[in-house]
Scaffold this motif. Structure first.
Motif, PDB file in Angstrom:
ATOM      1  N   ILE A  97      -0.033  -2.357  -4.880  1.00  0.00           N
ATOM      2  CA  ILE A  97       1.007  -2.731  -5.964  1.00  0.00           C
ATOM      3  C   ILE A  97       2.057  -3.866  -5.553  1.00  0.00           C
ATOM      4  CG2 ILE A  97       1.141  -0.341  -6.987  1.00  0.00           C
ATOM      5  CD1 ILE A  97       3.925  -0.072  -5.782  1.00  0.00           C
ATOM      6  N   PHE A 119       2.173   5.111  -7.321  1.00  0.00           N
ATOM      7  CA  PHE A 119       0.986   4.251  -7.507  1.00  0.00           C
ATOM      8  C   PHE A 119       0.306   4.684  -8.766  1.00  0.00           C
ATOM      9  CE2 PHE A 119       2.506   2.942  -3.473  1.00  0.00           C
ATOM     10  CZ  PHE A 119       1.798   1.956  -3.119  1.00  0.00           C
ATOM     11  N   GLN A 120       0.082   6.021  -9.143  1.00  0.00           N
ATOM     12  CA  GLN A 120      -0.429   6.041 -10.200  1.00  0.00           C
ATOM     13  C   GLN A 120      -0.177   5.323 -11.603  1.00  0.00           C
ATOM     14  OE1 GLN A 120      -0.071  10.484 -10.539  1.00  0.00           O
ATOM     15  NE2 GLN A 120      -2.325  10.529 -11.200  1.00  0.00           N
ATOM     16  N   ASP A 140       0.006   1.075 -10.141  1.00  0.00           N
ATOM     17  CA  ASP A 140      -1.328   0.544  -9.430  1.00  0.00           C
ATOM     18  C   ASP A 140      -2.475   0.436 -10.779  1.00  0.00           C
ATOM     19  OD1 ASP A 140      -3.494  -0.160  -8.326  1.00  0.00           O
ATOM     20  OD2 ASP A 140      -3.939   1.479  -7.002  1.00  0.00           O
ATOM     21  N   ASP A 156       2.528   9.349  -4.723  1.00  0.00           N
ATOM     22  CA  ASP A 156       1.470   9.191  -5.234  1.00  0.00           C
ATOM     23  C   ASP A 156       1.670   8.823  -6.742  1.00  0.00           C
ATOM     24  OD1 ASP A 156       0.083   9.955  -3.007  1.00  0.00           O
ATOM     25  OD2 ASP A 156      -0.460  12.058  -3.365  1.00  0.00           O
ATOM     26  N   SER A 208       0.917  -1.055   0.051  1.00  0.00           N
ATOM     27  CA  SER A 208       0.060   0.023   0.198  1.00  0.00           C
ATOM     28  C   SER A 208       0.940   1.214  -0.008  1.00  0.00           C
ATOM     29  CB  SER A 208      -0.796  -0.061   1.424  1.00  0.00           C
ATOM     30  OG  SER A 208      -0.189   0.106   2.390  1.00  0.00           O
ATOM     31  N   PRO A 209       0.454   2.282  -0.199  1.00  0.00           N
ATOM     32  CA  PRO A 209       0.980   3.707  -0.127  1.00  0.00           C
ATOM     33  C   PRO A 209       1.637   3.561   1.106  1.00  0.00           C
ATOM     34  CG  PRO A 209      -0.898   3.946  -1.215  1.00  0.00           C
ATOM     35  CD  PRO A 209      -1.147   2.815  -0.747  1.00  0.00           C
TER      36      PRO A 209
END
Length: 896
Positions: free
Chosen positions: A487, A476-477, A480, A473, A451-452
Motif C-alpha cells: 500500500i 491491508f484489506q 490494498d 490484516d 508491505s505488511p
C-alpha cells in the motif's frame, strides 16, 4: 458554607516579571486557556489582585457558586472532592495538591457551573523553609475577566467586522477599553451586538451555508449548549463572542460540550443518575463500565470526563455488537458482514469516511461487478494521486478489477465477524488518521510502497508495538486495492479521503513560539472569518482595477527605487571611476583610494559633480525595479509547491535561487542601455580633467540623448554579457538572502518593522554585491569610452585576459568595497521607502502590515485552507463537536 472572598477584598498588585511568568505558565497549563492571545495574557496579569490565606483556610467550596479565578504564586492548595453518598460536613476525599504556577476555579467562571471541588490552603510546612506562611494567589473575578481580560484588540477587530455586516443586530464599533452595559430599561441604548445569523455567516461561507444548511444548525446548536442560550433572537455581544471563540479554538472543545450536556444542572460533575437520564434506555446501565465509573457513589468530574468519553464510545460499540450477536448472530458468536458494517456506521464514536464504508461494502457485500467497479475507481484515483500516466492508471485498474472479479467469482472475500474482529476493526477505525499518517511517513522514508511487515516494524517503532496482526490484516484489506500486498499514501487517500492525512504545520503563536494550535491572534490575520479590513486589501477584479493596481505598484517602485538610487549615487560614481582606472607601469594612479577619489571629484566638479549621470539612473530605476520584482514573484509562485492539507506554499532553495536568477536576467533588457549611458556620463568629468592636465583641448560634454544616438541600438547593449554575468548571480544571491535575513530578524512577519526591512535589505546586499564585483568591473571596462592611448577591449574574453595579465587578479575587485557600500544600503533604503509609501497610501495608515514586494504572493484562499475547516478552527471544532453529540444523541434514542 463559607462564601468566597470578593475581588474587592484582595490587594491591588503591580505584578512583577516573575508574577507575569507564573501567570503565563498557569494559563498555559490549563486546558481552558490555551488559546488566549498575547494581549489577553497581558491583560490577565494587569488585572490580577493579590490575596492570601492562612494554613487551613477554605478558598472555594464544592457546590458553591464561584466567581473567581486563582493562580497560585506561593504556598500550596489541597483539593478535596465528595461523592453522592457523602453526608458529613467533612472536606471530602483528598485527591491532589497544587503548587505555584497552577490555576484553579476556571469551571465556574467559564461555564457558569457550581464549584466541583473544595480547595483549602495547605496545612503542611514548606519543605525548604520548614514553615508554612499560607497560600498566596493572584485573583481575577469573573466580571473583571469579561471586562478587562478577554477584550483584546484582536477579538474586538473580529467582532467589529461582524458588526459592520449585521442587519438585525445593533451596529457600532467596540474598543478593548469600552465599558459595555446591559440596559435596564427599554429607553437605554443597547450595546452593539450581532444575531445568530450574523455569527453563522461570519464563520461559515455563504456557499457552505446554501449548499449544506446542516452546517448552520451544527454551529448554532453547539453555541447554544456552550453559552446556555435559549433566546430565539439570540443577541451575541462581545463577551459571548470572545468566550465562545476562545473555548472553541482549542483542539478538544467537544469534551467540555459533551460534559455540559450531561451536567444539565451545572453542578460541576456527572453522577450515575445524570448519565442514566442522558443516555436513555438504549444503553445497558447494569454493566461493568457503569460499575467501574460510578460505583460507590462516584461522580465524573471534568478532568476525568475525557477518558470517560473515550471509554463510553467503546462501550456503546461493544454493547451494540453483543446485541447483534443475540439477534443476528450464530451460536458461535459470529455476525454477518451487513450487521457488522451497520454497527461500524451507527454505534461507534468516530467519523467513518464514506470511502471506507464503500470499501467495506465492496469487500463484503456487493456483487462481483459492483465490487469491481468501485475497486477500479479507487485504484484509478490512487494512481492519479501518485502522478501516474493514463496507461499506468488503466493497468492498475485492470489488475484491481481482475483480482476482485476472480476473488468474488471463487466465493472468496465473504465472511462473518466475531468479537475479536470487532475490537480490532474498532481500534483501527478510531485511529484512522494516525494510521494514514503512519503510512505516509513510512512511504517518505522508504520511498516505495509498504508491505505488511514494513508496517508492523513501523508500528512497533512509532506506536510501541500495539498493533495486532488482525489489525494489520484489516488495514491491508481495505487499502490494498489490487491485492499485491503493498500500500501507499495514495491508496489510503483514495479510500479514506484527504481529510485523514493531516500535515502538522507549526505556526508562530504567542511570543513567537511555534505551535500546532494557533491562538486567535494568529487566525485573525489569516482566516476568512477574520479577514479584517486592516489586514486585507481587496483583490482587483476588473481590468481597470488591475491596471490601477499595477500602476500604483509601478509608481511606488519607481519612487522608492529613485530614493534609494539618489541616496547612494555619489558612492556609485566613485565606484565607477575606480573600476575604470587602469594601472600604467611607471605612472602613479589618478586615485589612491575611494576617499581620495571622492575628494578629487568634489574639488574638480563640486557637489553637482558627484551626481553626474544621475538622470538616466533615475529613469532606469522604475522599469528595472518593477520588472525585477515582478519576475521574481512570478517565478517563485510557479516553483512553489502547494500543500493541500496545510494550504502553505513552500519553495526549495535551488528553485528560489533560480527565481532570483530569472529576475536578474530580465532586468538586463532595461538596465544595460541605461548603465552604459550612465557610465559615460559619469566618466566625462574625469576625461576633461585628464585632457587639460595633458595640455589638450577638453572633449565636448555630451548629453544622454547624444550618447544614445552615437551608440545606436546595438551599442546600447555593449557589455550585455558582463551585465548578465553580474545581474543574474546578484539577484540569485540577493533574493534568497533577503528572505532568510528577514525571517531571522523578525520571526513573525506581521511584526516586521522599518528597521527589520532596512537591515534585511542591507545584509542581503553585502554578499550579493561583493561576489559579483568582477563581472561589474568587466562590464564597466567594456562600456566606457577608451581614452587616448588606451587600447580598446575587443570583447569579453579579451577584457578578462588583459586585466589579468596587466593588472592582476586583484583588479577584478576594484571598487568592491564601494560597490558593497553602495548596493547594500541602496536595497535597504529602497525597500524601506516602498513600505513607508505603501503605508501612507493605505486606507488604514497605522495598521497596514509590512509586506515587502520581494515576497512570493500568498493568496487568500491559501491561508483559508491553511487554517480552515480541516484544522483547529472554531468552525471545524463546532462541526466535529456536533457530530459527536449527534452520535451520542443517536445512541440514547434521539431524546433531547
Amino acid at each position: 458554607m463559607t462564601s468566597e472572598k470578593k475581588y474587592g477584598e484582595a490587594d491591588d498588585h503591580d505584578p512583577s516579571a516573575e508574577d507575569v511568568e507564573t501567570i503565563k505558565k498557569a494559563l498555559h497549563r490549563s486546558s481552558f486557556f490555551t488559546c488566549l492571545d498575547s494581549e489577553q495574557l497581558s491583560n490577565f496579569a494587569k488585572a490580577s489582585r493579590l490575596i492570601t490565606y492562612k494554613p487551613g483556610d477554605s478558598v472555594i467550596e464544592e457546590g458553591a457558586k464561584g466567581e473567581n479565578l486563582y493562580v497560585i504564586v506561593k504556598g500550596g492548595a489541597e483539593i478535596y472532592v465528595s461523592d453522592e453518598k457523602q453526608t458529613s460536613k467533612s472536606k471530602g476525599k483528598f485527591i491532589a495538591k497544587l503548587g505555584p504556577g497552577r490555576l484553579f476555579g476556571e469551571g465556574s467562571v467559564l461555564f457558569d457551573r457550581l464549584r466541583s471541588a473544595t480547595v483549602v490552603s495547605s496545612t503542611e510546612n514548606d519543605a525548604s523553609s520548614r514553615s508554612n506562611s499560607g497560600l498566596t494567589c493572584l485573583m481575577v473575578s469573573k466580571d473583571v475577566f469579561y471586562r478587562k481580560v478577554i477584550r483584546s484588540e484582536n477579538m474586538c477587530n473580529m467582532f467589529n467586522d461582524l458588526l459592520k455586516e449585521t442587519k438585525e443586530g445593533t451596529k457600532g464599533t467596540i474598543t478593548p477599553n469600552a465599558e459595555l452595559t446591559t440596559p435596564n430599561t427599554a429607553s437605554e441604548k443597547v450595546e452593539p451586538h450581532i444575531t445568530m445569523d450574523d455569527f453563522i455567516k461570519g464563520i461559515v461561507s455563504t456557499d457552505d451555508v446554501s449548499s449544506d444548511p446542516i452546517k448552520r444548525l451544527k454551529v448554532q446548536n453547539t453555541y447554544n449548549i456552550l453559552r446556555r442560550t435559549d433566546d430565539g433572537y439570540q443577541r451575541i455581544n462581545l463577551d459571548d463572542f470572545c468566550i465562545f471563540y476562545m473555548l472553541m479554538s482549542r483542539p478538544d472543545p467537544q469534551v467540555d460540550i459533551a460534559f455540559l450536556m450531561m451536567d444539565k444542572n451545572r453542578k460541576g460533575h456527572v453522577s450515575k443518575s445524570d448519565f442514566g437520564k442522558y443516555i436513555g434506555t438504549y444503553f445497558d446501565m447494569d454493566c461493568d463500565f457503569v460499575r467501574l465509573f460510578f460505583g460507590s457513589g462516584q461522580v465524573i468530574r471534568v478532568n476525568e470526563f475525557s477518558q470517560f468519553l473515550v471509554e463510553l464510545q467503546k462501550e456503546i460499540g461493544r454493547q451494540a455488537f453483543i446485541k447483534a450477536t443475540k439477534t443476528k448472530g450464530d451460536k458461535y458468536g459470529y455476525i454477518p458482514a451487513s450487521a457488522f458494517i451497520d454497527i461500524l456506521k451507527t454505534s461507534c464514536g468516530w467519523r467513518l469516511p464514506g470511502g471506507i464504508v464503500e470499501r467495506l461494502e465492496s469487500l463484503y457485500l456487493h456483487d462481483p461487478m459492483r465490487s469491481a467497479q468501485l475497486t477500479a475507481l479507487a485504484a484509478v484515483q490512487a494512481e492519479k494521486l501518485k502522478g501516474s500516466n493514463t496507461e499506468e492508471a488503466a493497468a492498475r485498474a485492470s489488475e484491481a478489477i481482475l483480482e476482485n472479479v476472480a476473488s468474488k467469482s471463487a466465493g472468496l472475500g465473504g465472511r462473518a465477524f466475531n468479537y475479536a474482529d470487532f475490537m480490532a476493526v474498532q481500534d483501527v477505525l478510531s485511529f484512522l488518521p494516525g494510521i494514514c499518517s503512519l503510512v505516509d511517513q513510512c512511504y517518505k522514508i522508504k520511498k516505495q510502497t509498504i508491505s505488511p511487515d514494513d508496517f508492523k516494524v513501523a508500528a512497533r517503532t512509532m506506536l510501541g508495538g500495539r498493533m495486532s496482526r488482525k489489525q494489520v490484516d484489516f488495514i491491508f484489506q481495505i487499502f490494498d486495492l489490487d491485492a499485491d500486498g503493498f500500500i501507499s499514501p495514495a491508496d489510503t487517500v483514495s479510500v479514506a479521503g484527504v481529510d485523514f492525512i493531516h500535515a502538522l504545520v507549526p505556526v508562530r503563536g504567542r511570543e513567537g513560539k511555534l505551535t500546532f494550535a494557533p491562538p486567535p491572534d494568529y487566525t485573525q490575520k489569516n482566516k476568512s472569518l477574520h479577514q479584517s479590513a486592516k489586514f486585507a486589501k481587496p483583490e482587483p477584479k476588473t481590468f481597470s482595477e488591475m491596471a490601477i493596481n499595477f500602476l500604483e505598484h509601478f509608481a511606488l517602485g519607481a519612487i522608492a527605487g529613485g530614493i534609494g538610487a539618489f541616496a547612494v549615487y555619489p558612492i556609485d560614481l566613485v565606484k565607477t571611476r575606480l573600476q575604470n582606472q587602469r594601472i600604467v607601469p611607471g605612472q602613479p594612479p589618478m586615485y589612491a583610494n575611494s576617499i581620495d577619489c571622492f575628494k578629487k571629484v568634489f574639488k574638480a566638479d563640486g557637489p553637482t559633480g558627484l551626481y553626474s549621470g544621475l538622470l538616466p539612473q533615475l529613469v532606469g530605476v522604475a522599469p528595472e525595479k518593477a520588472l525585477k520584482l515582478t519576475v521574481n514573484d512570478m517565478l517563485r509562485s510557479w516553483f512553489s509547491v502547494h500543500d493541500d492539507d496545510s494550504g502553505i506554499d513552500t519553495i526549495h532553495l535551488p528553485l528560489e535561487v533560480l527565481s532570483g536568477a530569472g529576475a536578474g536576467a530580465s532586468q538586463v533588457i532595461v538596465t544595460n542601455p541605461l548603465e552604459i549611458v550612465k557610465i559615460r556620463l559619469q566618466m566625462q568629468g574625469e576625461n576633461v580633467k585628464m585632457a587639460l592636465d595633458a595640455g589638450k583641448p577638453a572633449p565636448p560634454m555630451k548629453s544622454a540623448v547624444q550618447i544614445c544616438s552615437e551608440l545606436g541600438l546595438f551599442g546600447l547593449y555593449r557589455g550585455a554579457g558582463a551585465c548578465f554575468l553580474r545581474d543574474i548571480p546578484f539577484s540569485a544571491i540577493y533574493f534568497p538572502a533577503y528572505a532568510a535575513s528577514k525571517r531571522w530578524l523578525c520571526e513573525d512577519p506581521e511584526k516586521t518593522t522599518a528597521l527589520n526591512l532596512l537591515l534585511a535589505g542591507a545584509a542581503a546586499g553585502v554578499p550579493a554585491a561583493f561576489l559579483t564585483t568582477p563581472a561589474d568591473v568587466i562590464k564597466t571596462r567594456l562600456q566606457v569610452v577608451a581614452r587616448s592611448g588606451e587600447k580598446k577591449y575587443s570583447g569579453f574574453n579579451d577584457c578578462i585576459k588583459r586585466i589579468t595579465k596587466e593588472e592582476g587578479l586583484s583588479a577584478f575587485f576594484k571598487g568592491g568595497p564601494m560597490r558593497v557600500f553602495r548596493s547594500s544600503p541602496q536595497f535597504g533604503i529602497t525597500l524601506l521607502a516602498y513600505e513607508t509609501l505603501s503605508n501612507l497610501l493605505s486606507d488604514d495608515k497605522e495598521k497596514r502590515p509590512s509586506a515587502p514586494p520581494t515576497n512570493a504572493p500568498v493568496r487568500r484562499k491559501d491561508m483559508e485552507s491553511a487554517f480552515g475547516y480541516g484544522n483547529s478552527s472554531a468552525f471545524s471544532n463546532a462541526v466535529d463537536t456536533s457530530n459527536l453529540l449527534g452520535f451520542l444523541d443517536l445512541q440514547r434514542g434521539g431524546k433531547k
